[in-house]
Design a protein around this motif. Structure first.
Motif, mmCIF file in Angstrom:
data_model
loop_
_atom_site.group_PDB
_atom_site.id
_atom_site.type_symbol
_atom_site.label_atom_id
_atom_site.label_comp_id
_atom_site.label_asym_id
_atom_site.label_seq_id
_atom_site.Cartn_x
_atom_site.Cartn_y
_atom_site.Cartn_z
ATOM 1 N N ARG A 75 -1.923 -5.369 -7.316
ATOM 2 C CA ARG A 75 -1.932 -4.565 -5.898
ATOM 3 C C ARG A 75 -2.907 -4.830 -5.146
ATOM 4 O O ARG A 75 -2.719 -5.032 -3.926
ATOM 5 C CB ARG A 75 -1.543 -3.091 -6.281
ATOM 6 C CG ARG A 75 -2.995 -2.469 -6.920
ATOM 7 C CD ARG A 75 -2.749 -1.005 -6.810
ATOM 8 N NE ARG A 75 -2.691 -0.511 -5.184
ATOM 9 C CZ ARG A 75 -3.799 -0.602 -4.571
ATOM 10 N NH1 ARG A 75 -4.858 -0.686 -4.996
ATOM 11 N NH2 ARG A 75 -3.695 -0.250 -3.103
ATOM 12 N N PHE A 118 -2.527 -8.276 -3.505
ATOM 13 C CA PHE A 118 -1.290 -8.227 -2.345
ATOM 14 C C PHE A 118 -1.803 -7.543 -1.351
ATOM 15 O O PHE A 118 -1.430 -7.860 -0.032
ATOM 16 C CB PHE A 118 0.124 -7.975 -2.859
ATOM 17 C CG PHE A 118 1.091 -8.164 -2.097
ATOM 18 C CD1 PHE A 118 1.708 -9.354 -2.224
ATOM 19 C CD2 PHE A 118 1.444 -7.209 -1.126
ATOM 20 C CE1 PHE A 118 2.836 -9.597 -1.309
ATOM 21 C CE2 PHE A 118 2.464 -7.473 -0.065
ATOM 22 C CZ PHE A 118 3.083 -8.638 -0.370
ATOM 23 N N PHE A 174 4.684 -12.603 -2.055
ATOM 24 C CA PHE A 174 5.580 -11.687 -2.784
ATOM 25 C C PHE A 174 6.095 -12.442 -3.895
ATOM 26 O O PHE A 174 6.232 -11.904 -5.007
ATOM 27 C CB PHE A 174 6.467 -11.015 -1.820
ATOM 28 C CG PHE A 174 7.396 -10.052 -2.344
ATOM 29 C CD1 PHE A 174 7.083 -8.905 -2.710
ATOM 30 C CD2 PHE A 174 8.977 -10.225 -2.172
ATOM 31 C CE1 PHE A 174 7.876 -7.890 -3.520
ATOM 32 C CE2 PHE A 174 9.686 -9.114 -2.667
ATOM 33 C CZ PHE A 174 9.297 -8.315 -3.217
ATOM 34 N N THR A 207 3.938 -13.453 -6.707
ATOM 35 C CA THR A 207 3.534 -12.281 -7.563
ATOM 36 C C THR A 207 4.343 -11.773 -8.619
ATOM 37 O O THR A 207 4.455 -11.595 -9.641
ATOM 38 C CB THR A 207 3.128 -11.160 -6.691
ATOM 39 O OG1 THR A 207 1.992 -11.499 -5.898
ATOM 40 C CG2 THR A 207 2.321 -9.781 -7.448
ATOM 41 N N ILE A 242 5.020 -4.276 -5.194
ATOM 42 C CA ILE A 242 3.754 -4.802 -6.087
ATOM 43 C C ILE A 242 3.025 -3.690 -6.788
ATOM 44 O O ILE A 242 2.577 -3.719 -7.894
ATOM 45 C CB ILE A 242 2.830 -5.687 -5.093
ATOM 46 C CG1 ILE A 242 3.558 -6.680 -4.704
ATOM 47 C CG2 ILE A 242 1.821 -6.254 -6.033
ATOM 48 C CD1 ILE A 242 4.322 -7.775 -5.456
#
Length: 528
Positions: free
Chosen positions: A179, A182, A220, A223, A329
């Motif tokens: 997290r 991101f 996105f 990940t 995420i």
């Protein structure tokens, strides 16, 4: 025989059988190279810096950690594998350690020979014995170490580290940092949107917004893919993994892939958020593959879109897209360890600015402050004596100052000459001092400058006129002298001019094939 230079690295053993520990070279911002022992943890390479020793993790953050911070183990940020710190040693650092030990051993041998010949000189009534041994002091080996583009500070343990693109765990405490990665991406995207709002011209603004939008989806998708593959490797290692392709660009297919792990990363989303997420994925395809022109496929997802029009991009919609993606995420981050991050509702702490790093500003001890001061006040980057009166005015004549100077001398950064009745010796810097402190003193980059100069020397004739090289490159003398001194140290002493010269380390030197091989090895060290 005394091994004074080798003893600086001694951490155990005896004087004849020493156990040595060689500190690895650091990047400009103080990080060291690490290399995962897991051969499947592509790309394996990462860097790790310091942490805040006063930082105290909470119970909530400790529950998410694999390790106690500052232990003697490291976590692979790409795979989560735990091993001893030594197992993460970078191959380049092992080579550097050998060169550092070799340099220290040769310095001790030269010192022993110098003492031997000094003791040999005797004069009797009839016969005078006199011997000389002169060896040019060679600078320590220096190595290039570069920071990585994606740099973070773990919000669980405060460790500073850098990785390539996406990584899953903090290398110090092992807490999931997906997290955090991101959140950094979302922060950059928001900055791009702000930039688009402030530019003149609709076309440029549209291009900037399009890049920002694509960056959200790229991060996105990457990940989702990284977490899925890690989950399959850890939780279902015996199940063959089907090729991923672009499956995580489609919500339905992505949901199906994660069902293999009994997990739905999109389950928490409202119907409106799922629709917005799917629509933004389609917008990315329109921008990336259709120059932003709406086609029939897109009109099926967007109610008000008209065939042949340019798809609309609004900054706040892009931020919403990033926020929805961040919530997914965050759910993945929670799934990795089984408990949510206590910082989910807190704005992520930004890392060091991505791009060219700046040296760390940390508390320097007295010896380091003196070293920085000498480097900052040098006008020629050479071995010109330090202004004694200015040094005393800056640091005083206390025992602490004398001890700090002795520490610099022990590290080979200065040479000293003591005089009766003076509490402090006279000081001359060595070339090593500039390589140690120029980054802090003048924001210099002597390692990179050495690479540039070495390429010029290798491309030139065998007989090298130092003044001509200086004139050709046009650098100030302060910048030129440290790297040229390092280059000259690689040339056999018999082919280096000994004529007195106060401007350069030497007036000229001559190269034979063996010297060119040594310079190519130097170039490899300072560019790897």
């Amino acid at each position: 025989m005394k091994f004074k230079n080798l003893a600086r690295y001694r951490v155990g053993g005896t004087a004849r059988d020493m156990k040595l520990a060689i500190p690895p070279p650091r990047t400009l911002s103080g990080r060291v190279y690490r290399f995962s022992p897991n051969i499947d943890a592509h790309p394996r390479h990462f860097v790790i810096g310091d942490g805040d020793i006063a930082f105290e993790p909470s119970d909530a953050t400790r529950a998410r950690m694999k390790l106690q911070p500052r232990s003697h183990q490291t976590v692979c940020p790409y795979s989560g594998q735990i091993a001893d710190d030594a197992d993460f040693a970078h191959p380049d650092d092992a080579k550097a350690a050998i060169e550092i030990v070799s340099h220290a051993a040769m310095a001790d041998i030269h010192n022993a020979f110098s003492k031997m010949f000094k003791d040999f000189n005797r004069t009797s009534r009839f016969i005078k014995f006199e011997g000389h041994y002169a060896a040019r002091r060679r600078p320590k080996p220096h190595f290039s170490r570069r920071d990585l583009l994606r740099e973070l500070v773990c919000d669980h343990c405060s460790r500073d580290y850098g990785v390539y693109a996406i990584a899953l765990y903090c290398p110090d405490c092992g807490a999931p940092n997906v997290r955090l990665h991101f959140a950094r991406e979302a922060e950059l995207v928001s900055a791009q949107v702000d930039l688009a709002d402030g530019v003149d011209g609709d076309e440029l603004a549209y291009r900037l917004l399009g890049n920002a939008h694509e960056d959200v989806l790229t991060a996105f998708e990457a990940t989702l893919k990284a977490v899925y593959l890690h989950g399959m490797a850890v939780r279902r290692p015996d199940v063959p993994v089907k090729p991923v392709k672009n499956h995580f660009q489609n919500l339905d297919i992505a949901t199906h892939r994660f069902k293999e792990l009994d997990f739905d990363p999109f389950e928490h989303l409202s119907a409106a958020d799922k629709t917005a997420l799917a629509l933004n994925i389609q917008i990315r395809h329109i921008i990336g593959h259709n120059l932003g022109v709406v086609d029939e496929r897109f009109t099926a997802h967007a109610e008000h879109a008209k065939l042949g029009e340019t798809v609309s991009l609004v900054g706040e919609d892009i931020r919403r897209f990033a926020a929805i993606a961040q919530s997914v995420i965050d759910r993945l981050d929670t799934w990795l360890v089984g408990s949510p991050s206590p910082f989910i509702d807190v704005k992520a702490v930004p890392s060091t600015q991505e791009g060219s790093p700046t040296p760390k500003e940390h508390a320097l001890d007295l010896a380091q402050r003196i070293g920085v001061w000498i480097a900052k006040n040098s006008t020629d980057g050479g071995t010109t004596p330090v202004n004694h009166e200015a040094l005393v005015a800056e640091f005083g004549e206390s025992n602490e100052t004398a001890m700090a100077i002795a520490e610099l001398e022990a590290d080979g950064l200065v040479t000293t000459t003591s005089y009766m009745g003076q509490s402090l010796p006279r000081i001359r810097p060595t070339v090593d001092l500039f390589f140690a402190f120029d980054a802090l003193a003048i924001a210099g980059t002597p390692i990179e400058d050495t690479a540039t100069l070495t390429e010029i020397v290798l491309a030139g004739p065998d007989d090298v006129n130092v003044a001509a090289v200086h004139a050709a490159i046009g650098w100030p003398l302060r910048r030129f002298n440290p790297p040229i001194a390092l280059i000259i140290a690689e040339v056999d002493d018999r082919r280096v001019s000994k004529a007195l010269n106060s401007t350069y380390p030497s007036q000229w030197f001559s190269l034979i094939p063996a010297d060119r091989v040594a310079l190519k090895a130097l170039l490899k060290r300072v560019t790897q």
